[in-house]
Design a protein around this motif. Structure first.
Motif, PDB file in Angstrom:
ATOM      1  N   THR A   1     -17.673  14.272  -6.646  1.00 14.25           N
ATOM      2  CA  THR A   1     -17.380  12.859  -6.853  1.00 14.25           C
ATOM      3  C   THR A   1     -15.927  12.659  -7.237  1.00 14.25           C
ATOM      4  O   THR A   1     -15.226  11.797  -6.694  1.00 14.25           O
ATOM      5  N   PHE A   2     -15.474  13.491  -8.183  1.00 13.21           N
ATOM      6  CA  PHE A   2     -14.094  13.374  -8.648  1.00 13.21           C
ATOM      7  C   PHE A   2     -13.125  13.640  -7.502  1.00 13.21           C
ATOM      8  O   PHE A   2     -12.183  12.873  -7.270  1.00 13.21           O
ATOM      9  N   ALA A   3     -13.382  14.729  -6.766  1.00 17.94           N
ATOM     10  CA  ALA A   3     -12.460  15.099  -5.691  1.00 17.94           C
ATOM     11  C   ALA A   3     -12.398  14.012  -4.619  1.00 17.94           C
ATOM     12  O   ALA A   3     -11.307  13.593  -4.199  1.00 17.94           O
ATOM     13  N   VAL A   4     -13.565  13.524  -4.208  1.00 17.51           N
ATOM     14  CA  VAL A   4     -13.588  12.479  -3.180  1.00 17.51           C
ATOM     15  C   VAL A   4     -12.899  11.214  -3.693  1.00 17.51           C
ATOM     16  O   VAL A   4     -12.125  10.568  -2.977  1.00 17.51           O
ATOM     17  N   SER A   5     -13.154  10.876  -4.964  1.00 11.79           N
ATOM     18  CA  SER A   5     -12.521   9.693  -5.543  1.00 11.79           C
ATOM     19  C   SER A   5     -11.008   9.824  -5.502  1.00 11.79           C
ATOM     20  O   SER A   5     -10.299   8.873  -5.130  1.00 11.79           O
ATOM     21  N   VAL A   6     -10.513  10.999  -5.888  1.00 19.54           N
ATOM     22  CA  VAL A   6      -9.064  11.188  -5.930  1.00 19.54           C
ATOM     23  C   VAL A   6      -8.467  11.059  -4.526  1.00 19.54           C
ATOM     24  O   VAL A   6      -7.462  10.378  -4.316  1.00 19.54           O
ATOM     25  N   VAL A   7      -9.141  11.688  -3.547  1.00 22.85           N
ATOM     26  CA  VAL A   7      -8.649  11.590  -2.169  1.00 22.85           C
ATOM     27  C   VAL A   7      -8.603  10.129  -1.724  1.00 22.85           C
ATOM     28  O   VAL A   7      -7.598   9.642  -1.184  1.00 22.85           O
ATOM     29  N   LEU A   8      -9.702   9.407  -1.980  1.00 24.39           N
ATOM     30  CA  LEU A   8      -9.771   8.007  -1.547  1.00 24.39           C
ATOM     31  C   LEU A   8      -8.715   7.158  -2.252  1.00 24.39           C
ATOM     32  O   LEU A   8      -8.091   6.284  -1.652  1.00 24.39           O
ATOM     33  N   LEU A   9      -8.500   7.449  -3.542  1.00 18.72           N
ATOM     34  CA  LEU A   9      -7.510   6.672  -4.289  1.00 18.72           C
ATOM     35  C   LEU A   9      -6.104   6.949  -3.767  1.00 18.72           C
ATOM     36  O   LEU A   9      -5.268   6.037  -3.702  1.00 18.72           O
ATOM     37  N   ILE A  10      -5.835   8.214  -3.394  1.00 22.89           N
ATOM     38  CA  ILE A  10      -4.518   8.533  -2.831  1.00 22.89           C
ATOM     39  C   ILE A  10      -4.333   7.795  -1.508  1.00 22.89           C
ATOM     40  O   ILE A  10      -3.279   7.204  -1.243  1.00 22.89           O
ATOM     41  N   LEU A  11      -5.396   7.776  -0.690  1.00 21.91           N
ATOM     42  CA  LEU A  11      -5.331   7.024   0.568  1.00 21.91           C
ATOM     43  C   LEU A  11      -5.041   5.543   0.306  1.00 21.91           C
ATOM     44  O   LEU A  11      -4.183   4.933   0.946  1.00 21.91           O
ATOM     45  N   LEU A  12      -5.757   4.985  -0.668  1.00 20.20           N
ATOM     46  CA  LEU A  12      -5.565   3.566  -0.988  1.00 20.20           C
ATOM     47  C   LEU A  12      -4.156   3.316  -1.506  1.00 20.20           C
ATOM     48  O   LEU A  12      -3.492   2.334  -1.123  1.00 20.20           O
ATOM     49  N   PHE A  13      -3.697   4.248  -2.348  1.00 22.37           N
ATOM     50  CA  PHE A  13      -2.342   4.122  -2.900  1.00 22.37           C
ATOM     51  C   PHE A  13      -1.311   4.159  -1.773  1.00 22.37           C
ATOM     52  O   PHE A  13      -0.370   3.359  -1.736  1.00 22.37           O
ATOM     53  N   GLY A  14      -1.513   5.098  -0.835  1.00 21.83           N
ATOM     54  CA  GLY A  14      -0.608   5.189   0.305  1.00 21.83           C
ATOM     55  C   GLY A  14      -0.629   3.915   1.133  1.00 21.83           C
ATOM     56  O   GLY A  14       0.415   3.381   1.516  1.00 21.83           O
ATOM     57  N   LEU A  15      -1.822   3.415   1.373  1.00 20.22           N
ATOM     58  CA  LEU A  15      -1.972   2.176   2.149  1.00 20.22           C
ATOM     59  C   LEU A  15      -1.219   1.020   1.492  1.00 20.22           C
ATOM     60  O   LEU A  15      -0.503   0.258   2.142  1.00 20.22           O
ATOM     61  N   LEU A  16      -1.352   0.932   0.163  1.00 18.83           N
ATOM     62  CA  LEU A  16      -0.735  -0.189  -0.541  1.00 18.83           C
ATOM     63  C   LEU A  16       0.782  -0.045  -0.615  1.00 18.83           C
ATOM     64  O   LEU A  16       1.506  -1.041  -0.617  1.00 18.83           O
ATOM     65  N   ASN A  17       1.266   1.204  -0.685  1.00 22.72           N
ATOM     66  CA  ASN A  17       2.683   1.380  -0.959  1.00 22.72           C
ATOM     67  C   ASN A  17       3.544   1.733   0.244  1.00 22.72           C
ATOM     68  O   ASN A  17       4.743   1.522   0.219  1.00 22.72           O
ATOM     69  N   TYR A  18       2.938   2.272   1.281  1.00 18.82           N
ATOM     70  CA  TYR A  18       3.769   2.758   2.379  1.00 18.82           C
ATOM     71  C   TYR A  18       3.436   2.147   3.736  1.00 18.82           C
ATOM     72  O   TYR A  18       3.812   2.678   4.758  1.00 18.82           O
TER      73      TYR A  18
ATOM     74  N   ARG B   1       2.365  -3.703   1.928  1.00 15.72           N
ATOM     75  CA  ARG B   1       3.441  -4.518   1.381  1.00 15.72           C
ATOM     76  C   ARG B   1       3.026  -5.993   1.337  1.00 15.72           C
ATOM     77  O   ARG B   1       3.284  -6.697   0.364  1.00 15.72           O
ATOM     78  N   ALA B   2       2.346  -6.433   2.407  1.00 17.23           N
ATOM     79  CA  ALA B   2       1.881  -7.819   2.440  1.00 17.23           C
ATOM     80  C   ALA B   2       0.862  -8.073   1.333  1.00 17.23           C
ATOM     81  O   ALA B   2       0.874  -9.115   0.676  1.00 17.23           O
ATOM     82  N   ILE B   3      -0.015  -7.090   1.104  1.00 19.57           N
ATOM     83  CA  ILE B   3      -1.015  -7.247   0.038  1.00 19.57           C
ATOM     84  C   ILE B   3      -0.335  -7.328  -1.323  1.00 19.57           C
ATOM     85  O   ILE B   3      -0.650  -8.176  -2.160  1.00 19.57           O
ATOM     86  N   ARG B   4       0.665  -6.444  -1.522  1.00 24.02           N
ATOM     87  CA  ARG B   4       1.356  -6.478  -2.826  1.00 24.02           C
ATOM     88  C   ARG B   4       2.127  -7.770  -3.011  1.00 24.02           C
ATOM     89  O   ARG B   4       2.185  -8.325  -4.102  1.00 24.02           O
ATOM     90  N   ALA B   5       2.722  -8.255  -1.916  1.00 26.37           N
ATOM     91  CA  ALA B   5       3.445  -9.521  -2.016  1.00 26.37           C
ATOM     92  C   ALA B   5       2.495 -10.652  -2.385  1.00 26.37           C
ATOM     93  O   ALA B   5       2.794 -11.478  -3.249  1.00 26.37           O
TER      94      ALA B   5
ATOM     95  N   PHE C   1      -3.019  -1.867 -10.261  1.00 32.55           N
ATOM     96  CA  PHE C   1      -3.657  -0.677  -9.716  1.00 32.55           C
ATOM     97  C   PHE C   1      -3.435   0.518 -10.641  1.00 32.55           C
ATOM     98  O   PHE C   1      -4.382   1.207 -11.037  1.00 32.55           O
ATOM     99  N   ARG C   2      -2.159   0.738 -11.020  1.00 33.00           N
ATOM    100  CA  ARG C   2      -1.842   1.847 -11.933  1.00 33.00           C
ATOM    101  C   ARG C   2      -2.626   1.713 -13.227  1.00 33.00           C
ATOM    102  O   ARG C   2      -3.185   2.672 -13.759  1.00 33.00           O
ATOM    103  N   GLY C   3      -2.638   0.474 -13.764  1.00 32.05           N
ATOM    104  CA  GLY C   3      -3.321   0.224 -15.034  1.00 32.05           C
ATOM    105  C   GLY C   3      -4.791   0.579 -14.959  1.00 32.05           C
ATOM    106  O   GLY C   3      -5.347   1.200 -15.870  1.00 32.05           O
ATOM    107  N   ALA C   4      -5.419   0.195 -13.852  1.00 33.41           N
ATOM    108  CA  ALA C   4      -6.847   0.472 -13.705  1.00 33.41           C
ATOM    109  C   ALA C   4      -7.104   1.975 -13.691  1.00 33.41           C
ATOM    110  O   ALA C   4      -8.073   2.458 -14.278  1.00 33.41           O
ATOM    111  N   MET C   5      -6.202   2.753 -13.017  1.00 28.67           N
ATOM    112  CA  MET C   5      -6.380   4.210 -12.974  1.00 28.67           C
ATOM    113  C   MET C   5      -6.327   4.785 -14.389  1.00 28.67           C
ATOM    114  O   MET C   5      -7.191   5.557 -14.801  1.00 28.67           O
ATOM    115  N   LEU C   6      -5.279   4.390 -15.105  1.00 27.01           N
ATOM    116  CA  LEU C   6      -5.086   4.918 -16.458  1.00 27.01           C
ATOM    117  C   LEU C   6      -6.246   4.522 -17.371  1.00 27.01           C
ATOM    118  O   LEU C   6      -6.802   5.358 -18.104  1.00 27.01           O
ATOM    119  N   ALA C   7      -6.622   3.252 -17.296  1.00 29.63           N
ATOM    120  CA  ALA C   7      -7.698   2.756 -18.162  1.00 29.63           C
ATOM    121  C   ALA C   7      -9.018   3.450 -17.829  1.00 29.63           C
ATOM    122  O   ALA C   7      -9.810   3.759 -18.730  1.00 29.63           O
TER     123      ALA C   7
END
Lengths: 291, 342
Positions: free
Chosen positions: A144-161, A166-170, A237-243
């Motif tokens: 669960t942890f491993a899959v979550s981390v992979v999915l979160l990295i994918l989501l992070f990449g989608l949002l940032n690169y 970029r449109a979503i962040r805007a 997004f960052r806050g939710a990860m940390l929290a």
């Protein structure tokens, strides 16, 4: 000491899973300031579907994650386009109530289709537990942890690169200015809601392997998820990860010392403490939530 | 006082007289029970509407306080023998006092934190009821002493009690609606920043509205504990109660005092028959899902609710032809008129 390490390890593993669930919730909040009360109901609905896929077709839950993500993305986009879009711009409280309605439709439908008894996604590897010294680690939690981390990295990449990200962040930062600089805000919102729902759906098979679920168990989850996104700062997004990590650890360590019945109290204590001390959370902005 | 104004003011006395007279003609227990629930829901929905409709803050704590009211009243009776029908108003005040503290935390920031905190409160209250086993007996529930009253009058007693609470709720809501306080609440809903700028103590107003709203939830919960002679964490915090009070207010009209009452008198009897008619194995689930569907449909297609939508339609029918030049004046007059009508 061993107990404490045990709590920390489990806390990190659980925290990754919380992060996955909370990321969709905070993404949806970000783009339209809407608390999706149905978020955990969507997770549990996905758990039920993966249970059915496993027991009737024999599809492994880890495979069904992909299928369900696509199906739920389409479903989420349709809900946004058909129901929520019109409400968000008119009166946010109506959109909020609509998500409450969606949560109940899902819960009632699950009860009618699968009865109100406990279900669990049981695979051949569900009950395997590793022992490292005195510490036990369930295999399912590692997966669960491993899959979550992979999915979160994918989501992070989608949002940032990506352009879409970029449109979503805007849109998250400022809807009207995003619109002004040429972002098709209503289309982006539809896509973002679809992504949020799809991310929730990916969590369904994962938590379904470890936590038994029943139609109204989503209420327990949504309370925890709300505490996470408030602690992290609504929309961050960052806050939710940390929290998620902090609360996952806090929960797992606490239940070593007090009965597990009270585990959810940890989340609510944090929730109230944050709202009293720092209402905007870790990464929120003062007054931003009033937009 | 013109005749028209008198009718506008006194018409509620007619349905009230009918409702008071009904049990004298021998309502059977099925209908007494149905009316008791309708009154209970209507009173709670009118209460919810004071914070959720007038002020525009969606509260999900009213369910938590309904359950808390059930437990506080139940515990008073169980341990100290205090009769619930006498302590119910007091229980309402205890709930309202707690609501003030909750409101203070939740209303410090505008917007979504209120929803989150109120929902969290409902969960916390249920968790306490479930886990403080020494006090509440946990999931086994508390069996309360029965009322010492001739059983043939029991149904009537609860009927009139909740009818009284409903009348009080409506009177309070009308009073708020016609006061500066009520205007302040509506100003907060329309534009909180401007309301604050024009000298309204928005925090105080919001907390007061929340407290009044919660009083009715607490009282209804208390009375319900005696009605069932039993409290347990599932029944006292049943989700469908929250869903009902919100859907009723929304269906009837959130901007009107009578909206929630109309919503309750339409929706509860319908649900009552529906649940009897459905096969019992899935009745509860279908009931929940359908109520969710109603909530979504009303929010999406008739967010103003029956009363306001109806009044607007009537308005348009009465003045079918509006010349171009006078259109703005009429358009400006319409909303305020419908508001006043409520």
């Amino acid at each position: 000491m061993v107990l404490l390490i045990q709590g920390l390890v489990l806390g990190v593993l659980v925290g990754g899973m919380y992060a996955l669930m909370a990321s969709g919730l905070t993404l949806i909040f970000g783009v339209m300031r809407l608390i999706n009360i149905a978020h955990a109901a969507i997770v549990i609905f996905s758990s039920y579907l993966s249970w059915t896929l496993l027991t009737s077709v024999g599809i492994d839950p880890l495979l069904s994650i992909g299928i369900l993500a696509v199906v739920f993305f389409i479903g989420g986009a349709l809900i946004q386009a058909g129901i929520l879009s019109a409400l968000v711009d008119k009166d946010l409280s109506l959109a909020l109530l609509a998500t409450l309605g969606i949560a109940n439709v899902i819960e009632g439908t699950e009860g009618a289709l699968w009865t109100s008894t406990f279900h669990q996604v049981n695979t051949s590897y569900t009950d395997i537990t590793y022992h490292v010294g005195d510490i036990y680690i369930p295999l399912v939690m590692v997966i669960t942890f491993a899959v979550s981390v992979v999915l979160l990295i994918l989501l992070f990449g989608l949002l940032n690169y990506t352009r879409l990200g970029r449109a979503i962040r805007a849109t998250t930062q400022n809807r009207s200015v995003a619109q002004l600089v040429g972002v098709n805000v209503s289309r982006i919102t539809i896509i973002a809601f679809g992504i949020g729902v799809a991310v929730a759906a990916t969590a369904g098979p994962l938590i379904g392997m470890y936590y038994p679920f029943y139609p109204n168990s989503h209420w327990g989850w949504i309370g925890k998820l709300m505490a996470i996104v408030v602690l992290g700062g609504l929309g961050s997004f960052r806050g939710a990860m940390l929290a998620a990590l902090i609360l996952g650890i806090a929960e797992q360590v606490t239940i070593l010392y007090i009965p597990a019945d009270w585990a959810a109290m940890v989340f609510f204590v944090f929730l109230f403490a944050v709202l009293i001390v720092r209402p905007q959370g870790f990464f929120g902005h003062v007054g931003r939530e009033s937009l | 006082m013109t005749a028209r104004r008198a009718v506008g003011l006194l018409w509620p006395l007619v349905p009230l007289a009918i409702l008071i007279a009904l049990p004298f003609n021998g309502l059977n227990d099925f209908y007494l029970d149905m009316f008791y629930f309708t009154f209970t829901y209507a009173a709670m929905s009118v209460g919810w509407n004071i914070i959720g409709g007038f002020t525009g803050y969606i509260s999900l704590a009213n369910l938590g306080f309904f359950g808390l009211g059930s437990y506080v009243a139940g515990l008073f009776l169980y341990y100290w023998g205090w009769p619930i029908l006498l302590t119910a108003p007091l229980v309402g005040f205890i709930c309202a006092a707690l609501a003030a503290g909750l409101g203070w935390i939740a209303l410090r920031t505008k917007g979504p934190s209120f929803v989150i905190v109120t929902l969290a409160f409902t969960f916390i209250a249920q968790m306490l009821a479930l886990n403080l086993k020494g006090l509440t007996k946990g999931s086994a529930g508390l069996y309360l002493p029965l009322l010492t009253i001739d059983p043939s009058y029991r149904g009537d007693l609860f009927y009139y009690y909740m009818l009284g609470v409903l009348v009080l709720a409506v009177v309070v809501a009308i009073g708020i609606r016609r006061s500066r306080f009520g205007l302040g609440l509506i100003a907060i809903r329309e534009d909180e920043g401007k309301a604050e700028g024009s000298g309204i103590n928005t925090n105080l107003f919001k907390i007061l509205a929340f407290m009044i709203s919660i009083w009715f939830a607490g009282v209804a919960g208390a009375v319900h504990a005696q009605y069932l002679n039993y409290v347990d964490p599932d029944l006292a915090f049943e989700l469908i109660i929250m869903l009902n009070m919100i859907v009723m207010a929304l269906l009837g009209s959130r901007s009107s005092v009578w909206g929630p009452v109309l919503g309750a008198f339409i929706l509860f009897p319908l649900q009552n028959f529906l649940v009897y008619w459905l096969p019992s194995t899935i009745a509860g689930q279908i009931h929940l899902a359908l109520l969710g569907v109603v909530l979504i449909l009303v929010a999406r297609f008739m967010p103003e609710g029956l009363i306001t939508t109806g009044a607007n339609l009537l308005h348009r029918v009465r003045r079918p032809v509006v010349p171009e030049e006078t259109a703005p004046a009429v358009a400006g007059g319409a909303p305020s008129e419908t508001r006043r009508a409520s």
